[in-house]
Scaffold this motif. Sequence first.
Motif, PDB file in Angstrom:
ATOM      1  N   CYS A   1      18.999 -25.156  -3.918  1.00 15.05           N
ATOM      2  CA  CYS A   1      19.955 -24.246  -4.551  1.00 15.05           C
ATOM      3  C   CYS A   1      21.364 -24.699  -4.193  1.00 15.05           C
ATOM      4  CB  CYS A   1      19.741 -22.809  -4.067  1.00 15.05           C
ATOM      5  SG  CYS A   1      18.125 -22.123  -4.478  1.00 15.05           S
ATOM      6  N   PHE A   2      22.335 -24.238  -4.942  1.00 20.22           N
ATOM      7  CA  PHE A   2      23.704 -24.679  -4.665  1.00 20.22           C
ATOM      8  C   PHE A   2      24.237 -24.106  -3.353  1.00 20.22           C
ATOM      9  CE2 PHE A   2      24.731 -20.574  -6.429  1.00 20.22           C
ATOM     10  CZ  PHE A   2      25.932 -20.218  -5.854  1.00 20.22           C
ATOM     11  N   PHE A   3      23.609 -23.028  -2.850  1.00 22.10           N
ATOM     12  CA  PHE A   3      24.103 -22.392  -1.631  1.00 22.10           C
ATOM     13  C   PHE A   3      23.236 -22.720  -0.411  1.00 22.10           C
ATOM     14  CE2 PHE A   3      21.539 -19.446  -4.127  1.00 22.10           C
ATOM     15  CZ  PHE A   3      20.575 -19.031  -3.225  1.00 22.10           C
TER      16      PHE A   3
ATOM     17  N   PRO B   1      22.166 -26.204  11.743  1.00 26.65           N
ATOM     18  CA  PRO B   1      23.448 -26.093  11.048  1.00 26.65           C
ATOM     19  C   PRO B   1      23.785 -24.655  10.647  1.00 26.65           C
ATOM     20  CG  PRO B   1      21.768 -27.018   9.589  1.00 26.65           C
ATOM     21  CD  PRO B   1      21.138 -26.878  10.928  1.00 26.65           C
ATOM     22  N   LEU B   2      25.025 -24.291  10.954  1.00 26.67           N
ATOM     23  CA  LEU B   2      25.595 -22.994  10.606  1.00 26.67           C
ATOM     24  C   LEU B   2      26.995 -23.220  10.052  1.00 26.67           C
ATOM     25  CD1 LEU B   2      24.552 -21.059  13.831  1.00 26.67           C
ATOM     26  CD2 LEU B   2      23.640 -20.620  11.552  1.00 26.67           C
ATOM     27  N   GLY B   3      27.517 -22.234   9.343  1.00 24.43           N
ATOM     28  CA  GLY B   3      28.847 -22.358   8.787  1.00 24.43           C
ATOM     29  C   GLY B   3      29.864 -21.520   9.533  1.00 24.43           C
ATOM     30  N   PHE B   4      31.012 -21.345   8.924  1.00 26.49           N
ATOM     31  CA  PHE B   4      32.052 -20.500   9.508  1.00 26.49           C
ATOM     32  C   PHE B   4      31.609 -19.032   9.498  1.00 26.49           C
ATOM     33  CE2 PHE B   4      34.402 -24.264   8.234  1.00 26.49           C
ATOM     34  CZ  PHE B   4      35.315 -24.433   9.268  1.00 26.49           C
ATOM     35  N   THR B   5      30.878 -18.642   8.437  1.00 22.87           N
ATOM     36  CA  THR B   5      30.360 -17.276   8.326  1.00 22.87           C
ATOM     37  C   THR B   5      28.947 -17.345   7.770  1.00 22.87           C
ATOM     38  OG1 THR B   5      30.887 -16.734   6.016  1.00 22.87           O
ATOM     39  CG2 THR B   5      32.706 -16.597   7.617  1.00 22.87           C
ATOM     40  N   ASP B   6      28.285 -16.184   7.728  1.00 24.09           N
ATOM     41  CA  ASP B   6      26.937 -16.097   7.176  1.00 24.09           C
ATOM     42  C   ASP B   6      26.933 -16.310   5.668  1.00 24.09           C
ATOM     43  OD1 ASP B   6      24.127 -15.522   7.746  1.00 24.09           O
ATOM     44  OD2 ASP B   6      24.415 -13.742   6.516  1.00 24.09           O
ATOM     45  N   MET B   7      28.087 -16.294   5.026  1.00 20.27           N
ATOM     46  CA  MET B   7      28.162 -16.542   3.590  1.00 20.27           C
ATOM     47  C   MET B   7      28.105 -18.039   3.270  1.00 20.27           C
ATOM     48  SD  MET B   7      28.441 -13.389   2.648  1.00 20.27           S
ATOM     49  CE  MET B   7      28.840 -13.481   0.910  1.00 20.27           C
ATOM     50  N   ASP B   8      28.210 -18.871   4.295  1.00 22.68           N
ATOM     51  CA  ASP B   8      28.160 -20.319   4.109  1.00 22.68           C
ATOM     52  C   ASP B   8      26.713 -20.806   4.229  1.00 22.68           C
ATOM     53  OD1 ASP B   8      30.942 -20.314   3.952  1.00 22.68           O
ATOM     54  OD2 ASP B   8      31.167 -20.597   6.115  1.00 22.68           O
ATOM     55  N   ARG B   9      26.491 -22.079   3.895  1.00 24.10           N
ATOM     56  CA  ARG B   9      25.150 -22.646   4.010  1.00 24.10           C
ATOM     57  C   ARG B   9      24.726 -22.718   5.469  1.00 24.10           C
ATOM     58  NH1 ARG B   9      26.627 -28.030   1.347  1.00 24.10           N
ATOM     59  NH2 ARG B   9      28.649 -27.249   1.980  1.00 24.10           N
ATOM     60  N   GLU B  10      23.418 -22.496   5.690  1.00 23.52           N
ATOM     61  CA  GLU B  10      22.897 -22.558   7.047  1.00 23.52           C
ATOM     62  C   GLU B  10      21.437 -22.971   7.008  1.00 23.52           C
ATOM     63  OE1 GLU B  10      23.759 -18.656   8.494  1.00 23.52           O
ATOM     64  OE2 GLU B  10      22.306 -17.673   7.194  1.00 23.52           O
ATOM     65  N   GLY B  11      20.987 -23.610   8.078  1.00 22.59           N
ATOM     66  CA  GLY B  11      19.591 -23.979   8.206  1.00 22.59           C
ATOM     67  C   GLY B  11      19.265 -25.349   7.641  1.00 22.59           C
TER      68      GLY B  11
END
Length: 388
Positions: free
Chosen positions: A144-146, A123-133
């Motif tokens: 964590c919330f992120f 799983p990846l998001g729209f950008t690296d600032m989103d949740r991933e992995g």
Amino acid sequence: MVSIVEVTTRRQLRRFVDFPNQLYKDVPQFVPATYGDDLEDWDKKKNPAFSYCEARCWLALRGEEIVGRIGAILSRKANEKWGTNRLRFTQVDFIDDAEVSSALFETVENWARELGCSAVHGPLGFTDMDREGMLIEGFDRRSCFFTYYNHPYYMRHMAALGYVKDVDWVENLISAPHDETTIARWKKLSDYVQHRQKLHIYRVRTRLGYIPLLKQFFRLVNEAYAPLYGTVELSPAQIKKYSWKFAPLINPRLTCFVMNQHNELVALGVSAPSIAEALKKSRGRLFPTGWLHVLRAFSKNDTIDLLLIAVRPDLQGKGINAIILSEVMRGCQKMGILHAETGPMLEENEKVQAQWQDFPLEQHKRRRCWIKELNAVPAAASRETICQ
């Protein structure tokens, strides 16, 4: 019988975003994301990433009951930057049922083929600032919330569906030092690096004092994070969006902005008191009363989240991190913070791993980005394997 329904209405999207709260309602380690942010992710008018992305999301239903969800993102900017032709999956959750997981991933893979993609990863998001992995170690630890939380059985499903490891991220739980000898040693090192590199710390009393630096902040993040897996440069509209998202989290005692002699931002470290328990209490909803729990977490806490550390590439490896760590360490001492939790760090990123080697720590979580080449075994052929 499982039916896959594409999310096209506001009501369906609310159910899509809220599904993890139902799936993990009895799991104490699960921490919900902020509900409003997840809704905005899928709003083309509010998420600037839609200027270069296509995205769809689906629900898996048995009758009227939701038994799974999945999203997919075609990031043209990421494919262009990395020379790939991939579709990202995102925000995936499902019950422990082979029919459900197979149906969800078949849907994403079919869309990927329609788009001419050669692989699906996430799983990846729209950008690296989103949740991933996807979590693969540390299921007994609070999330964590992120970051995502998921059940251990997800790994079995992913492997049976033909997905393999692309990259892993690791997370550390660090004990914050409180003895004066350690804090004084780091302060001495910080002073030395500042003098040698002609740097200084940008100091303010309130969060509002950082507002003039927010654009520089994200420009530096773009530059420092550019080589990391899956990253894409944030656009001006995205910088504005994330500025408003991160600004409320900034605490002057737990944040360090480092400037050069020309008053240019060259390094930063942002941490904040953990809001994990606050979001659990409000199920991720900040309004109407969720903010009260968040404010309490800001004022009384024993754990901080290390959100971002970035150093301009030409200054990396020159001890600049010591300035940031010294400042955050002193803030932790004043606030009575006992633990600091890192965000996900690429396991092969030796530079970022090395900065924690002098602290007592535990590598307590690991998460994975999975990938499947689309000439691999179709998902439907793997259902018996999932059940074994």
